[in-house]
Every structure is written in C-alpha cells, then in structure tokens.
Design a protein around this motif. Structure first.
Motif, PDB file in Angstrom:
ATOM      1  N   PHE A 106       0.802  -1.419  -0.030  1.00  0.00           N
ATOM      2  CA  PHE A 106       0.050   0.057  -0.015  1.00  0.00           C
ATOM      3  C   PHE A 106       0.844   1.268   0.062  1.00  0.00           C
ATOM      4  CE2 PHE A 106      -1.896   3.134   2.699  1.00  0.00           C
ATOM      5  CZ  PHE A 106      -3.015   3.589   1.863  1.00  0.00           C
ATOM      6  N   LEU A 107       1.966   1.169   0.570  1.00  0.00           N
ATOM      7  CA  LEU A 107       2.800   2.540   0.864  1.00  0.00           C
ATOM      8  C   LEU A 107       3.661   2.508  -0.389  1.00  0.00           C
ATOM      9  CD1 LEU A 107       4.270   2.184   4.542  1.00  0.00           C
ATOM     10  CD2 LEU A 107       2.278   3.351   3.776  1.00  0.00           C
ATOM     11  N   ASN A 112       3.507   7.412  -3.746  1.00  0.00           N
ATOM     12  CA  ASN A 112       3.086   8.438  -3.436  1.00  0.00           C
ATOM     13  C   ASN A 112       3.871   9.277  -2.361  1.00  0.00           C
ATOM     14  OD1 ASN A 112       1.261  10.092  -1.396  1.00  0.00           O
ATOM     15  ND2 ASN A 112      -0.581   9.232  -2.137  1.00  0.00           N
ATOM     16  N   PRO A 113       4.180  10.291  -2.273  1.00  0.00           N
ATOM     17  CA  PRO A 113       5.319  10.961  -1.548  1.00  0.00           C
ATOM     18  C   PRO A 113       4.830  11.154  -0.017  1.00  0.00           C
ATOM     19  CG  PRO A 113       4.740  12.494  -3.248  1.00  0.00           C
ATOM     20  CD  PRO A 113       3.776  11.439  -3.423  1.00  0.00           C
ATOM     21  N   PRO A 167       4.512  -6.452  -7.089  1.00  0.00           N
ATOM     22  CA  PRO A 167       4.457  -6.034  -5.759  1.00  0.00           C
ATOM     23  C   PRO A 167       4.835  -7.294  -4.636  1.00  0.00           C
ATOM     24  CG  PRO A 167       2.287  -5.414  -6.820  1.00  0.00           C
ATOM     25  CD  PRO A 167       3.213  -6.416  -7.788  1.00  0.00           C
ATOM     26  N   LEU A 168       5.157  -7.219  -3.851  1.00  0.00           N
ATOM     27  CA  LEU A 168       5.822  -8.097  -2.603  1.00  0.00           C
ATOM     28  C   LEU A 168       4.564  -9.187  -2.494  1.00  0.00           C
ATOM     29  CD1 LEU A 168       7.248  -5.607  -0.111  1.00  0.00           C
ATOM     30  CD2 LEU A 168       8.275  -7.063  -1.487  1.00  0.00           C
ATOM     31  N   ALA A 198      -6.906  -5.235   4.325  1.00  0.00           N
ATOM     32  CA  ALA A 198      -7.683  -5.040   3.216  1.00  0.00           C
ATOM     33  C   ALA A 198      -7.615  -3.659   2.609  1.00  0.00           C
ATOM     34  CB  ALA A 198      -9.116  -5.293   3.570  1.00  0.00           C
ATOM     35  N   SER A 199      -7.440  -2.588   3.438  1.00  0.00           N
ATOM     36  CA  SER A 199      -7.490  -1.452   2.950  1.00  0.00           C
ATOM     37  C   SER A 199      -5.958  -0.710   2.775  1.00  0.00           C
ATOM     38  CB  SER A 199      -8.185  -0.363   3.804  1.00  0.00           C
ATOM     39  OG  SER A 199      -7.738  -0.319   5.011  1.00  0.00           O
TER      40      SER A 199
END
Length: 311
Positions: A106-107, A112-113, A167-168, A198-199
């Motif tokens: 997600f990060l 996204n900075p 992605p991992l 989930a989010s």
C-alpha cells in the motif's frame, strides 16, 4: 636343589587356573553390568524423548485450541475465553488488528510522497541514517515497480540480483532487496510490517508506538498520552478495559489535537474497522511450549486464512 613334588605343581596349576577363571568371571560380570547400565540409560533416554514428544504434541494441540477459539465470531480481543487449560496443559491466545502494521504494498503503490514519507520516518525512528533510508526505499521501489528504470538511489537488475518488478508476495521477500540486508538481520524486523490488510490504512487502535510516531503531526508526548488511554485502567494492551476509538475524530480528541490540518494529513493514512486480525496462541504442556500465529480476514461467520506459521 631338588624338584618340587608333583602334588605341589598340581596345586599351583589349579590355583592359577582358578585365578584366571575368577578374573575372567569378573571381566564378564563387568561387561554384563556395562551392557545392563547402557540398556537402562537407553531405555530412560527413549522414555524421556517419548515424554518430550508427547508434551510437544500436547503443547501444539493447546496452541491450536486457543487459535480456534480466537477465530469464533463471538470472541473479541481481550476475552477471558482466550486463556484456559487443565491438568498442567494450557493455552493463552491474543487477538490484535493486523491494520496496526504498515502495509508495504500500500505504501509503495503509485510512489505517493505522503505514503513514502511515512516509511521514511519509520526507518528514521529505527535509527537508519538519511542516505541509507533513501537507498533502502529506492531499492524497494525498484523491486516492486513494473519497469526497469532505476531510481536515483535504487538498484535494478545486475549480476546476481534480479528484482521481480511486481508487488511483494511475502514479507520475507524484503530480505532479498538490496540495502535491506542489515535492517532485516535484526530480531523482529518485520513486527510493524504486513501485506495482508484489506485497505492498507493504519488503524491507530492497534499501531505500535513507532508506527504512531511515523504518522504526520505526531509527537512523543501526544503518542504516549494516546497509548496510556488506549491501554485502559489496567495499563495492559489487549484486555477488556481497553479504550475503543471508532473514528479519526475520537483519536484526535484523545491526542488533544483540534487542528484541521492534522486531520487532513492523517485522513489518507489511517482507517478503522479493517477485518484482518492476527492471532498468536501459545500452548503449554509442562515445561514445553509451542506457538501458532495466524493472520485471517474475519468478517461475521466468514473466515479467510491469509497466513499460518508455527513459531
């Protein structure tokens, strides 16, 4: 000098033969005793090994029992049902929200900075210096992005090194990323990371002190105040008297924040009600313990196993 009488020679010969026979008997007795002792020690060793194996099996069964109870839809974190046992055998299970951890996919998604700054701040709190932080994050981005374009401080394909550019799939994969070797060699390096929520949003109800401090606008006094409130009167995490926070406004009130700017900074990073939980159940039989860890999505009666591991 005359020869000895025939009877004396015979007597001496008989004495020598009897002495030899006695020595031979003693030697045979010694060997037999050694064999009996060795056999007894082997039997005792087998009994001990069998006993330990039985206790290990019982401890694992108790750990699984605690985990099964934790998965019941009616069982909540801190429930007394999570601890039990009988006859020297017991289990102690704990339920925590997996969303208290940072979801790396997600990060990293979209670079996204704001999200990357959260990871960068976390590494800073963990004692990683500035240049190393930039190298670690850029290498991680090169590992998961879809192209072969190398970031400024990153690393793409080279001799003995080949990022999958996706992605991992597992947290352990981070160990293979260039620049992360030292960080991932420490104990519990992955305690604040996940891939299973989930989010992807961080749930402050379950986040560790280091994760909370990584969020924008957070300071040590405010975070410590929040943790004290979150633990409830008994001061212990994961018990029935823990404070419940249902939304961001309640968290900000608990932290003493009234700033709309802080709320805006946090709004895209934290969330509530993620169905993903982590169950850690410790079973014990005598002095033997076994631990089972599961990450599941628990929504009503529906249970989806994300990962299982015996520690």
């Amino acid at each position: 000098m005359g020869a000895l009488p025939k009877s004396s020679v015979t007597d001496r010969r008989l004495k020598n033969e009897r002495g030899a026979a006695l020595l031979l008997s003693l030697w045979a007795l010694f060997l037999l005793s050694a064999m009996v002792i060795s056999w007894a020690l082997e039997i005792n060793s087998r009994v001990l090994l069998s006993g330990n194996a039985n206790r290990a099996l019982e401890a694992e069964a108790m750990a699984c029992s605690g985990a099964e109870i934790a998965l019941h839809p009616a069982v909540k974190p801190g429930s007394p049902l999570l601890r039990g046992g009988m006859g020297g055998k017991k289990f102690d299970a704990r339920i925590t929200g997996e969303a208290g951890r940072m979801n790396l996919n997600f990060l990293l998604a979209g670079e996204n900075p704001v999200k990357l700054e959260l990871l960068r701040k976390y590494l800073e709190i963990k004692g990683v210096d500035l240049n190393e932080r930039d190298h670690m994050i850029d290498c991680l981005l090169d590992w998961v992005d879809a192209d072969n374009l190398e970031h400024l401080n990153g690393a793409e394909e080279g001799p003995g090194y080949k990022p999958p550019n996706k992605p991992l799939a597992k947290i352990e994969e981070v160990r293979k990323v260039r620049g992360w070797e030292e960080f991932t060699s420490t104990a519990d390096w992955d305690a604040d990371f996940t891939l299973d929520t989930a989010s992807g949003l961080i749930e402050p109800v379950w986040a560790s002190r280091d994760v909370l401090l990584s969020l924008p606008g957070m300071t040590e006094p405010f975070v410590d105040q929040f943790l004290a409130l979150r633990r409830g009167p008994d001061g212990i995490e994961g018990t029935e008297d823990d404070a419940v926070f249902k939304n961001l406004d309640e968290v900000l009130v608990a932290l003493g924040y009234a700033s709309q700017q802080v709320k805006q900074q946090l709004s895209g990073l934290i969330g509530f009600g993620d169905p993903t939980i982590r169950v850690v159940s410790v079973g014990q039989s005598g002095e033997v313990t076994r631990t089972v860890r599961m990450v599941v999505r628990k929504a009503g009666n529906a249970i989806q196993l994300r990962s299982w591991k015996e520690l």
